[in-house]
Design a protein around this motif. Structure first.
Motif, PDB file in Angstrom:
ATOM      1  N   UNK A  38       0.815  -1.048   0.063  1.00 38.25           N
ATOM      2  CA  UNK A  38       0.037   0.068   0.013  1.00 38.25           C
ATOM      3  C   UNK A  38       0.841   1.336  -0.041  1.00 38.25           C
ATOM      4  N   UNK A  39       1.902   1.208   0.639  1.00 37.28           N
ATOM      5  CA  UNK A  39       2.950   2.366   0.862  1.00 37.28           C
ATOM      6  C   UNK A  39       4.336   2.239   0.093  1.00 37.28           C
ATOM      7  N   UNK A  40       4.822   3.015  -0.650  1.00 31.90           N
ATOM      8  CA  UNK A  40       6.206   2.988  -0.994  1.00 31.90           C
ATOM      9  C   UNK A  40       7.354   2.728   0.077  1.00 31.90           C
ATOM     10  N   UNK A  41       7.431   1.820   0.843  1.00 31.53           N
ATOM     11  CA  UNK A  41       8.032   1.609   2.022  1.00 31.53           C
ATOM     12  C   UNK A  41       9.529   2.065   1.447  1.00 31.53           C
ATOM     13  N   UNK A  42      10.200   1.522   0.168  1.00 34.35           N
ATOM     14  CA  UNK A  42      11.490   1.505   0.050  1.00 34.35           C
ATOM     15  C   UNK A  42      11.977   3.106  -0.090  1.00 34.35           C
ATOM     16  N   UNK A  43      11.071   4.256  -0.126  1.00 38.97           N
ATOM     17  CA  UNK A  43      11.268   5.431  -0.035  1.00 38.97           C
ATOM     18  C   UNK A  43      11.688   5.787   1.287  1.00 38.97           C
ATOM     19  N   UNK A  44      11.568   5.298   2.584  1.00 47.67           N
ATOM     20  CA  UNK A  44      11.470   5.754   3.801  1.00 47.67           C
ATOM     21  C   UNK A  44      12.924   5.436   4.447  1.00 47.67           C
ATOM     22  N   UNK A  45      14.050   4.771   3.616  1.00 43.59           N
ATOM     23  CA  UNK A  45      15.127   4.291   4.601  1.00 43.59           C
ATOM     24  C   UNK A  45      16.321   5.100   3.837  1.00 43.59           C
ATOM     25  N   UNK A  46      17.188   5.793   4.477  1.00 46.19           N
ATOM     26  CA  UNK A  46      18.430   6.371   3.736  1.00 46.19           C
ATOM     27  C   UNK A  46      19.345   5.338   3.129  1.00 46.19           C
ATOM     28  N   UNK A  47      19.149   4.265   3.334  1.00 48.33           N
ATOM     29  CA  UNK A  47      20.220   3.341   2.848  1.00 48.33           C
ATOM     30  C   UNK A  47      19.484   2.140   2.498  1.00 48.33           C
ATOM     31  N   UNK A  48      19.680   1.494   1.270  1.00 54.02           N
ATOM     32  CA  UNK A  48      18.840   0.649   0.585  1.00 54.02           C
ATOM     33  C   UNK A  48      19.901  -0.611   0.064  1.00 54.02           C
ATOM     34  N   UNK A  49      19.725  -1.691   0.526  1.00 53.80           N
ATOM     35  CA  UNK A  49      20.472  -2.767  -0.077  1.00 53.80           C
ATOM     36  C   UNK A  49      19.449  -3.740  -0.995  1.00 53.80           C
ATOM     37  N   UNK A  50      19.888  -3.784  -2.091  1.00 56.17           N
ATOM     38  CA  UNK A  50      18.808  -4.772  -2.841  1.00 56.17           C
ATOM     39  C   UNK A  50      19.643  -5.874  -3.272  1.00 56.17           C
ATOM     40  N   UNK A  51      19.082  -7.117  -3.148  1.00 52.15           N
ATOM     41  CA  UNK A  51      19.927  -8.397  -3.123  1.00 52.15           C
ATOM     42  C   UNK A  51      18.806  -9.138  -4.266  1.00 52.15           C
ATOM     43  N   UNK A  52      19.392  -9.400  -5.303  1.00 55.61           N
ATOM     44  CA  UNK A  52      18.903  -9.920  -6.308  1.00 55.61           C
ATOM     45  C   UNK A  52      19.425 -11.208  -7.032  1.00 55.61           C
ATOM     46  N   UNK A  53      18.786 -12.197  -7.323  1.00 55.99           N
ATOM     47  CA  UNK A  53      19.197 -13.124  -7.958  1.00 55.99           C
ATOM     48  C   UNK A  53      18.337 -13.515  -9.244  1.00 55.99           C
ATOM     49  N   UNK A  54      19.279 -13.401 -10.652  1.00 56.67           N
ATOM     50  CA  UNK A  54      18.796 -13.753 -11.790  1.00 56.67           C
ATOM     51  C   UNK A  54      17.598 -12.673 -12.280  1.00 56.67           C
ATOM     52  N   UNK A  55      16.579 -12.941 -12.661  1.00 52.49           N
ATOM     53  CA  UNK A  55      15.441 -11.974 -13.095  1.00 52.49           C
ATOM     54  C   UNK A  55      14.741 -11.460 -11.950  1.00 52.49           C
ATOM     55  N   UNK A  56      15.394 -11.702 -10.527  1.00 53.22           N
ATOM     56  CA  UNK A  56      14.681 -11.105  -9.685  1.00 53.22           C
ATOM     57  C   UNK A  56      15.223  -9.482  -9.517  1.00 53.22           C
ATOM     58  N   UNK A  57      16.094  -9.067 -10.682  1.00 54.23           N
ATOM     59  CA  UNK A  57      16.495  -7.635 -10.498  1.00 54.23           C
ATOM     60  C   UNK A  57      15.277  -7.112 -10.998  1.00 54.23           C
ATOM     61  N   UNK A  58      14.488  -7.518 -11.674  1.00 54.91           N
ATOM     62  CA  UNK A  58      13.427  -6.726 -12.311  1.00 54.91           C
ATOM     63  C   UNK A  58      12.777  -5.743 -11.622  1.00 54.91           C
ATOM     64  N   UNK A  59      12.102  -5.988 -10.149  1.00 53.73           N
ATOM     65  CA  UNK A  59      11.517  -4.944  -9.619  1.00 53.73           C
ATOM     66  C   UNK A  59      12.225  -3.852  -8.889  1.00 53.73           C
ATOM     67  N   UNK A  60      13.923  -4.226  -8.901  1.00 51.97           N
ATOM     68  CA  UNK A  60      14.819  -3.304  -8.406  1.00 51.97           C
ATOM     69  C   UNK A  60      15.081  -2.321  -9.523  1.00 51.97           C
ATOM     70  N   UNK A  61      14.765  -2.466 -10.566  1.00 51.07           N
ATOM     71  CA  UNK A  61      14.769  -1.517 -11.701  1.00 51.07           C
ATOM     72  C   UNK A  61      13.801  -0.240 -11.478  1.00 51.07           C
ATOM     73  N   UNK A  62      12.582  -1.016 -10.995  1.00 52.13           N
ATOM     74  CA  UNK A  62      11.528  -0.131 -10.781  1.00 52.13           C
ATOM     75  C   UNK A  62      11.825   0.814  -9.661  1.00 52.13           C
ATOM     76  N   UNK A  63      12.352   0.242  -8.385  1.00 51.16           N
ATOM     77  CA  UNK A  63      12.914   1.007  -7.238  1.00 51.16           C
ATOM     78  C   UNK A  63      13.841   2.004  -7.596  1.00 51.16           C
ATOM     79  N   UNK A  64      15.090   1.569  -8.434  1.00 55.68           N
ATOM     80  CA  UNK A  64      16.034   2.694  -8.829  1.00 55.68           C
ATOM     81  C   UNK A  64      15.437   3.739  -9.594  1.00 55.68           C
ATOM     82  N   UNK A  65      14.692   3.396 -10.496  1.00 60.18           N
ATOM     83  CA  UNK A  65      13.848   4.470 -11.455  1.00 60.18           C
ATOM     84  C   UNK A  65      13.043   5.302 -10.476  1.00 60.18           C
ATOM     85  N   UNK A  66      12.425   4.866  -9.672  1.00 57.36           N
ATOM     86  CA  UNK A  66      11.457   5.484  -8.739  1.00 57.36           C
ATOM     87  C   UNK A  66      12.267   6.660  -8.037  1.00 57.36           C
ATOM     88  N   UNK A  67      13.297   6.168  -7.368  1.00 60.19           N
ATOM     89  CA  UNK A  67      14.318   7.159  -6.705  1.00 60.19           C
ATOM     90  C   UNK A  67      14.563   7.990  -7.339  1.00 60.19           C
TER      91      UNK A  67
END
Length: 741
Positions: A447-476
């Motif tokens: 419901x809320x974009x919780x990834x925007x509420x932290x000063x430091x983000x560590x995004x750990x992906x395996x293979x196609x798991x990078x897909x939602x992180x593209x959205x996070x990086x673009x959003x930021x």
């Protein structure tokens, strides 16, 4: 005069806005308290119910409320199902008041470490997978409840036997049948919660900000427990009837007054088929078998109502009613064919579809959609992470699809036919031109974009798991460029891939185009680990740019429908309220003009009428709201003239950053933020030790998207590492919906 009035008007406007904010916050606090009190009282009653005290409370309640129009069935419905429906209505009001805008502020740093129950991993191995502290507490509470219920019912059964004057040889059989009855009742109490986690657009899930893909595991856990108790329920009766030599006589019994046995047998068989085919091995290797067999839930629910009648079925009716609401809305949304703006294939075989959406459709980064391609199957729906940010553009949403199974392989083949057709466009007739006809459910997510509420983000992906992180990086990056609320200052991406051809997925996001000055606004670091290659290939330096051209499938579709539970709060609230009122009204009219008037007493028939009223109220009263909701969505969400022309074939909406790009060496900046290592895997112990020294006592959010083994590895390191002891507001979050089944 105007010079003097403007500051005054500004002060009055500011005062009015502040007053409105205080009123809204106060009202939200009141709603929270009321919902909490109702929920706690409801849960306490359910826990007490197996004991004598709970039975006494229910007896007193029935004595007070059974004289209403609904009789004993109404009193049961009010005490067992009424609270969850009342909470749902209050939750919709709470979400309406909350609105969509959120302000992210830096959190006060505490001297003492603390952790969040919902995110701190307690168990990382075992049958439950990664389990947070809150989930562990929930498991313990349910375990204690099961033990308590079995004990309480056993004590009551032993006292009950003294009231029956039976021969000693029949006493054990009577006890076995009563025990079977108690197992069935515990199964019904579990089923109260069974359907709540699988309502994808559920207002309750949105209230507590648990996305559907996380809540499904609660449904799995509850499903195993529910079917275990129902199986013991049936087994006790079967054994007793075999010993008595009356199995064939009783198993086909369908009594008008009392429990109808045969419908219960049919319901149990349907439940067992769903249970067996939902086991992890079957679901992983024979997904279609699991998917099609799980549609037997309709048989399971309907024949359960015929088995126990309206009186006992009303215990579980609340959760099932909310599920029917969600299922009908999903059906309405999924009827629309959605325009595919562009489609392309990466060298690694991953596909990208860019889908049309209306400008007024809201979603967050880390959302996902369910996708159907009618040329492949009219029944199969598959979940995929959204790889585009809501700020990438208001006309489209993009998904990345890795070819892992039969369905995705067919989609790749269909896309290949499109490439071939484009090369011989003049030679093909319109009827023989390949098509990709898509339907979409969603988007769903937090419901809320919780990834925007932290000063430091560590995004750990395996293979196609990078897909939602593209959205996070673009959003930021969009928010940093536009000066919108956004706390992250440092983003570390750890991406493990098997082969270097997967590096081409990096072309999905054009960082310099989004935010030319990104190196001055955010500390972004991407560490890539290529595990199955010991050294780079000659073409690896340019592999991220080697992407097949996009194609535009021919389609008569339109943008995605706004009819989604996570969409407009006001319309979804009206849909819930109107359907609930309609259900109560239909039950009232049915009792007055049919059941009471004609003295209908058959349990199974009244149970069937109860289910019919549930479904009819959603179709009629909820359907009326859906019609107006859809009309509103069509008018307010019309795609601008040539709106899709603003979307490039790479799925990006056009803007001109050329002036900004001139003053930055973007190619050098991009190369500096990416580090690629070959023939090795991420050493998370070393990584988190390094982070602990760099970050200190600040906000850290860790998000993992990948296979279960990756999730467990990261969870172990975070749980045992000192980063948790020095971080005041840790976030640990899993996403698994990026993987096609």
């Amino acid at each position: 005069m105007d010079d003097h009035e403007s500051p005054l008007l500004s002060k009055e406007s500011s005062l009015s806005s502040s007053l409105s904010s205080v009123v809204a916050s106060s009202f939200k606090w009141i709603l929270k308290v009321v919902m909490s009190v109702i929920f706690v009282a409801w849960v306490v009653f359910l826990v007490m119910y197996p004991g004598k005290l709970g039975d006494g409370i229910l007896t007193s309640w029935r004595a007070v409320s059974s004289n209403t129009l609904f009789g004993t069935t109404g009193s049961m419905f009010l005490i067992f199902s009424g609270p969850i429906l009342v909470i749902s209505v209050l939750a919709s009001l709470y979400l309406i008041i909350s609105g969509e805008e959120q302000v992210f502020t830096k959190k006060k740093i505490s001297r003492f470490p603390r952790f969040r129950l919902w995110t701190f991993p307690v168990l990382v191995d075992g049958p439950f997978g990664v389990v947070s502290a809150a989930e562990f507490l929930g498991i313990m509470v349910f375990s204690v409840f099961f033990l308590w219920a079995i004990y309480a019912y056993t004590m009551r059964d032993l006292d009950l036997l003294d009231l029956f004057h039976v021969l000693p040889k029949d006493r054990s059989m009577l006890l076995l049948e009563i025990t079977g009855l108690r197992f069935g009742m515990i199964g019904l109490l579990c089923m109260v919660f069974l359907f709540l986690p699988i309502s994808r657009g559920s207002i309750l899930l949105r209230l507590v900000d648990i996305p559907f893909e996380h809540a499904t595991k609660y449904h799995v856990w509850l499903g195993h427990i529910t079917m275990a108790f129902f199986s013991f329920h049936g087994l006790c009766y079967v054994v007793a009837w075999i010993v008595q030599g009356r199995l064939l006589e009783l198993i086909f019994e369908w009594k008008a007054t009392g429990i109808a046995v045969l419908p219960g047998v049919i319901s149990l068989v349907a439940g067992l088929l769903m249970w067996v085919t939902s086991l992890q091995y079957v679901r992983k290797h024979y997904f279609e078998l699991f998917f099609y067999t799980h549609q037997l839930y309709v048989v399971f629910v309907v024949f359960l109502a015929l088995h126990v009648g309206d009186y006992l079925f009303s215990i579980v009716a609340g959760g099932i009613f909310l599920f029917i609401l969600d299922r009908f809305l999903r059906f309405c949304q999924s009827r629309r064919t959605v325009d595919v703006i562009s489609a392309k294939s990466f060298p690694c075989g991953t596909l990208e579809l860019v889908l049309s959406k209306p400008p007024n459709m809201r979603y967050n980064a880390l959302s996902f959609v369910f996708l159907q391609v009618r040329e492949l199957s009219w029944l199969q729906w598959h979940p995929f992470s959204v790889s585009s940010s809501p700020l990438d553009g208001k006309h489209h949403v993009a998904v990345l699809i890795k070819v892992l199974g039969g369905w995705t392989a067919k989609l790749r083949d269909q896309l290949s036919k499109l490439y071939e057709a484009e090369n011989q466009d003049q030679l093909l007739s319109p009827m023989s031109y390949p098509k990709i006809t898509t339907c979409v459910e969603g988007p769903y997510g937090h419901e809320s974009p919780y990834h925007l509420g932290y000063e430091n983000l560590v995004l750990v992906a395996g293979g196609i798991g990078i897909s939602p992180f593209f959205a996070i990086i673009s959003d930021i990056l969009h928010r940093k460029r536009d000066g919108k609320a956004c706390l992250p200052k440092k983003v570390l991406v750890i991406w493990a891939i098997k082969n270097s051809d997967e590096l081409s997925l990096l072309s999905s996001i054009d960082i310099p185009s989004i935010c030319p000055s990104f190196s001055h606004k955010i500390n972004l670091e991407i560490n890539i680990y290529v595990t199955r290659q010991s050294e780079p290939l000659l073409e690896d330096g340019m592999v991220h740019k080697m992407v097949n051209p996009s194609v535009k499938p021919r389609s008569n579709g339109c943008p995605m429908s706004v009819l989604v539970g996570t969409g407009d709060n006001i319309w979804s609230g009206l849909y819930l309220v109107s359907s609930t009122i309609g259900f109560v009204l239909m039950i009232t009219l049915l009792d007055i003009f049919y059941i009471n008037k004609f003295n209908i007493t058959a349990w199974w028939y009244k149970g069937l009428l109860f289910v019919v009223c549930m479904v009819a109220s959603v179709l009629i009263f909820g359907g009326l709201v859906v019609v107006f909701w859809n009309i509103w969505g069509e008018k307010s969400g019309e795609v601008e003239p040539n709106g899709h022309d603003k979307v490039t074939m790479n799925g990006e909406e056009l803007h001109d950053p050329s002036e900004e790009l001139k003053s930055f060496n973007t190619e050098e900046d991009i190369q500096s933020l990416i580090t690629t290592r070959y023939g090795t895997r991420p050493d998370f112990k070393e990584i988190f030790e390094s982070l602990n020294g760099k970050l200190g006592s600040v906000d850290v959010g860790v998000i993992v998207c990948g296979p279960a083994s990756l999730q467990s590895t990261v969870a172990k390191e975070i749980r045992s590492h000192s980063i948790w002891r020095s971080t005041n507001h840790p976030l640990f979050h899993f996403n698994s919906h990026s993987f096609d089944l």
